[in-house]
Design a protein around this motif. Structure first.
Motif, PDB file in Angstrom:
ATOM      1  N   TYR A 109       0.836  -1.194   0.000  1.00 24.85           N
ATOM      2  CA  TYR A 109       0.000   0.000   0.000  1.00 24.85           C
ATOM      3  C   TYR A 109       0.878   1.255   0.000  1.00 24.85           C
ATOM      4  O   TYR A 109       1.657   1.448  -0.930  1.00 24.85           O
ATOM      5  N   LYS A 137      -9.918   0.950  -7.702  1.00 26.75           N
ATOM      6  CA  LYS A 137     -10.057   1.158  -6.264  1.00 26.75           C
ATOM      7  C   LYS A 137      -9.978   2.659  -5.973  1.00 26.75           C
ATOM      8  O   LYS A 137      -8.941   3.174  -5.539  1.00 26.75           O
ATOM      9  N   ALA A 140      -8.599   3.905  -2.587  1.00 26.65           N
ATOM     10  CA  ALA A 140      -7.294   3.422  -2.122  1.00 26.65           C
ATOM     11  C   ALA A 140      -6.405   4.582  -1.694  1.00 26.65           C
ATOM     12  O   ALA A 140      -6.414   5.660  -2.304  1.00 26.65           O
ATOM     13  N   GLY A 162      -1.914   1.008  -9.596  1.00 29.06           N
ATOM     14  CA  GLY A 162      -2.941   2.006  -9.319  1.00 29.06           C
ATOM     15  C   GLY A 162      -2.980   3.132 -10.328  1.00 29.06           C
ATOM     16  O   GLY A 162      -2.090   3.983 -10.326  1.00 29.06           O
TER      17      GLY A 162
END
Length: 208
Positions: A109, A137, A140, A162
């Motif tokens: 993350y 996402k 996120a 991402g």
């Protein structure tokens, strides 16, 4: 760094349409280095059938095949490894089940400390994200690109994930990512093969 843990890392869309899934994967396969099967369906038979078909496709194209979350499914289909998030099996348990040669990725993350713990536990690669706003996402946490230079000393290949597409992939690679993980940027494109080829060329140039 293992040569096969760099470049274009494609992640499958979550779909029950197996024919469409395989068609998309087949189109992208000549241009990708790693394919991760991701499907949150509770239909175990469907997931096994899809994973088996993708594993065979990856073997034909010499693409690394990773299963998301499911250590047992990875073992059943002879995947190259598994990718684990914060709520999945412990890395040590996955290593015992899959063996010393398995590739085990860890989602870190936006946390350098989580990456450090994963590296110490023997993770094969460390993934940071979302590095850009993500359609998959949207909520996120954002992982700053500076994490890649900070994590370099941990000694494991680094994956950016991402919101990555051809317009920003070079930024992630220039920041120090060894691989870029993409879902919509390949499988959501009108021309998945063309999108994968464009991203693969950016990877070969190292973001330049």
């Amino acid at each position: 760094m293992p040569a096969r843990l760099k470049g274009l890392y494609a992640i499958t869309p979550d779909t029950e349409d197996s024919a469409r899934l395989l068609s998309l994967a087949q189109a992208a396969a000549p241009h990708i280095d790693i394919l991760q099967y991701r499907n949150k369906s509770e239909d175990a038979v469907l997931r096994l059938e899809q994973a088996q078909a993708l594993a065979e496709l990856c073997r034909r194209h010499d693409v690394v095949f990773i299963v998301n979350d499911d250590v047992e499914l990875a073992a059943r289909v002879g995947a190259d490894g598994v990718h684990l998030g914060r709520d999945d099996a412990a890395l040590s348990a996955a290593r015992r089940r899959l063996g010393a040669g398995a590739l085990i990725g860890a989602s870190c993350y936006d946390s350098l400390e989580r990456a450090r713990r994963a590296a110490e536990a023997g993770a094969s690669y460390l993934a940071f994200g979302a590095v850009f706003p993500s359609g998959t996402k949207p909520d996120a946490a954002r992982a700053g690109l500076g994490l890649f230079s900070e994590a370099r000393s941990l000694g494991a290949p680094l994956v950016a994930i991402g919101g990555i597409h051809a317009g920003n992939a070079g930024q992630a690679l220039a920041a120090g990512a060894d691989a870029i993980a993409v879902i919509g940027g390949v499988f959501g494109a009108a021309d998945p093969a063309g999108a994968a080829l464009e991203l693969a060329e950016i990877c070969r140039r190292g973001g330049r």
